[in-house]
Design an enzyme around this catalytic site. Structure first.
Site, mmCIF file in Angstrom:
data_model
loop_
_atom_site.group_PDB
_atom_site.id
_atom_site.type_symbol
_atom_site.label_atom_id
_atom_site.label_comp_id
_atom_site.label_asym_id
_atom_site.label_seq_id
_atom_site.Cartn_x
_atom_site.Cartn_y
_atom_site.Cartn_z
ATOM 1 N N ASP A 34 0.816 -1.202 0.000
ATOM 2 C CA ASP A 34 0.000 0.000 0.000
ATOM 3 C C ASP A 34 0.855 1.260 0.000
ATOM 4 O O ASP A 34 2.046 1.244 0.312
ATOM 5 C CB ASP A 34 -0.960 0.017 1.188
ATOM 6 C CG ASP A 34 -0.247 0.000 2.533
ATOM 7 O OD1 ASP A 34 0.751 -0.736 2.660
ATOM 8 O OD2 ASP A 34 -0.670 0.719 3.447
ATOM 9 N N GLU B 148 -0.132 -1.082 5.667
ATOM 10 C CA GLU B 148 0.965 -0.702 6.572
ATOM 11 C C GLU B 148 0.915 0.780 6.915
ATOM 12 O O GLU B 148 1.365 1.184 7.981
ATOM 13 C CB GLU B 148 2.318 -1.037 5.919
ATOM 14 C CG GLU B 148 3.510 -0.936 6.862
ATOM 15 C CD GLU B 148 4.137 0.442 6.933
ATOM 16 O OE1 GLU B 148 4.981 0.669 7.829
ATOM 17 O OE2 GLU B 148 3.800 1.326 6.107
#
Length: 369
Positions: free
Chosen positions: A80, A138
């Protein structure tokens, strides 16, 4: 989870130019919470390799060699990014040693993920068994972290003797990481019509004391196992006010404390509560840091092998990374990846192509030795 339509899955070519692979990864938008497409692409790219056992967990993909080696190394990276800021698709700027990839995710951390994917395909018979982890969420609150979910739901997939996080380190080694604590500091007031402000109490004005304490705060630099970590205490958000003619009865200042790994999370929270004594403080997010652990035998071996190619000396990781999660599991871990961490999350995020190639070469040499 329903399988993706193969015609909708972007094609990633894992062999060939690792810099081109990094560009292709970055051009797949994957802001936290929207990683399905990139996870599908990663899974589809890894499935054909017979030397890998591939497992999917939500939007995390794990690929493992199982060849009976004496040691297992975990190499992990998140899929991400923070929100896009009109900085995709990726641009290539410059030539030769000055060639750079410009765009969201080039630093944090799809250049590192490209190194992982290329090596996962290339290392058919590594000197150690390897677990390649590509995970989601994350960049958001720790309870959503995909690696944390793997630890809870499939702990056997994250076990190893040593771990490498391909977080951006400008192709150097960064040990440990700071912890992170985010709190909301509430300032109460009394609502009133703004034409009769004297019968109310303005909570936004009252927040000036919170901001004053932050402005006067002097962050510490703390040496931990030979590395010096710099702490930070900053306001990262503020909200208050109901309407243009109402004295606000509440103002909330969001504060982020980055604390050295010598502090426990409990000590960090106590420190923040002392700073904002007299105010209501609620915890929004809290994650422990990780001590460097560079004296672990495999960490020493890794540093000798990698720094022999890249040069430099180990440095501290000021941001929080999932080395902390591995530290909680008793697995020594380091940060090592392409990209300048000072450019992470910036609108002009960019990564030198040579650092992608250097990190690929260094990890290949170590894992194939």
């Amino acid at each position: 989870m329903l399988p993706a339509d193969p015609t909708d899955v972007p094609v990633l070519r894992l062999t060939g130019d690792v810099v081109a692979l990094a560009r292709d990864l970055c051009d797949i938008p994957s802001v936290s919470g929207d990683e399905a497409t990139i996870a599908d692409a990663v899974e589809a790219a890894l499935r054909p390799y017979e030397h890998l056992e591939v497992t999917r967990n939500a939007h995390a993909v794990v690929a493992r060699t199982v060849q009976g080696r004496a040691q297992r190394v975990v190499v992990a990276g998140h899929l991400d990014t923070v929100p896009i800021a009109d900085n995709l698709p990726v641009r290539i700027v410059g030539e030769g040693i000055h060639r750079e990839l410009w765009g969201r995710g080039t630093v944090d951390m799809k250049a590192g993920v490209a190194v992982q994917l290329a090596l996962a395909a290339e290392l058919v018979a590594p000197s150690r068994d390897i677990t390649w982890i590509f995970y989601d969420n994350e960049e958001v609150a720790s309870e959503r972290n995909g690696l944390g979910r793997l630890v809870r739901e499939a702990p056997e997939l994250v076990q190893g003797d040593f771990a490498v996080l391909c977080e951006p380190t400008a192709a150097g080694i960064e040990g440990g990481c700071n912890g992170t604590l985010r709190v909301h500091v509430r300032v109460p007031g009394v609502a009133a019509h703004s034409a009769r402000a004297w019968i109310g109490v303005n909570a936004i004005h009252g927040a000036s004391e919170v901001l004053r304490r932050l402005a006067d705060y002097e962050p510490r630099s703390i040496e931990v196992e030979g590395l010096v970590y710099r702490e930070g205490m900053n306001a990262v958000g503020i909200r208050g006010g109901l309407a243009g003619n109402v004295i606000p009865d509440e103002c909330v200042v969001t504060v982020n404390f980055r604390f050295a790994p010598s502090r426990t999370p409990e000590e960090a929270l106590e420190h923040v509560l002392e700073l904002f004594d007299g105010f209501e403080v609620t915890v929004d997010d809290l994650a422990a840091g990780a001590r460097p652990g560079l004296d672990a035998p495999m960490a020493v071996e890794f540093a000798d092998a990698v720094l022999g190619l890249t040069g430099g000396v180990p440095a501290p990781k000021y941001g929080w990374t999932d080395v902390a999660r591995f530290a909680e599991l008793g697995i020594p871990a380091v940060n090592f990846g392409p990209g300048d961490p000072l450019l992470a999350h910036k609108d002009d995020e960019r990564c030198p192509a040579y650092q992608i190639e250097v990190c690929h070469a260094a990890l290949l040499a170590w894992l194939a030795a």
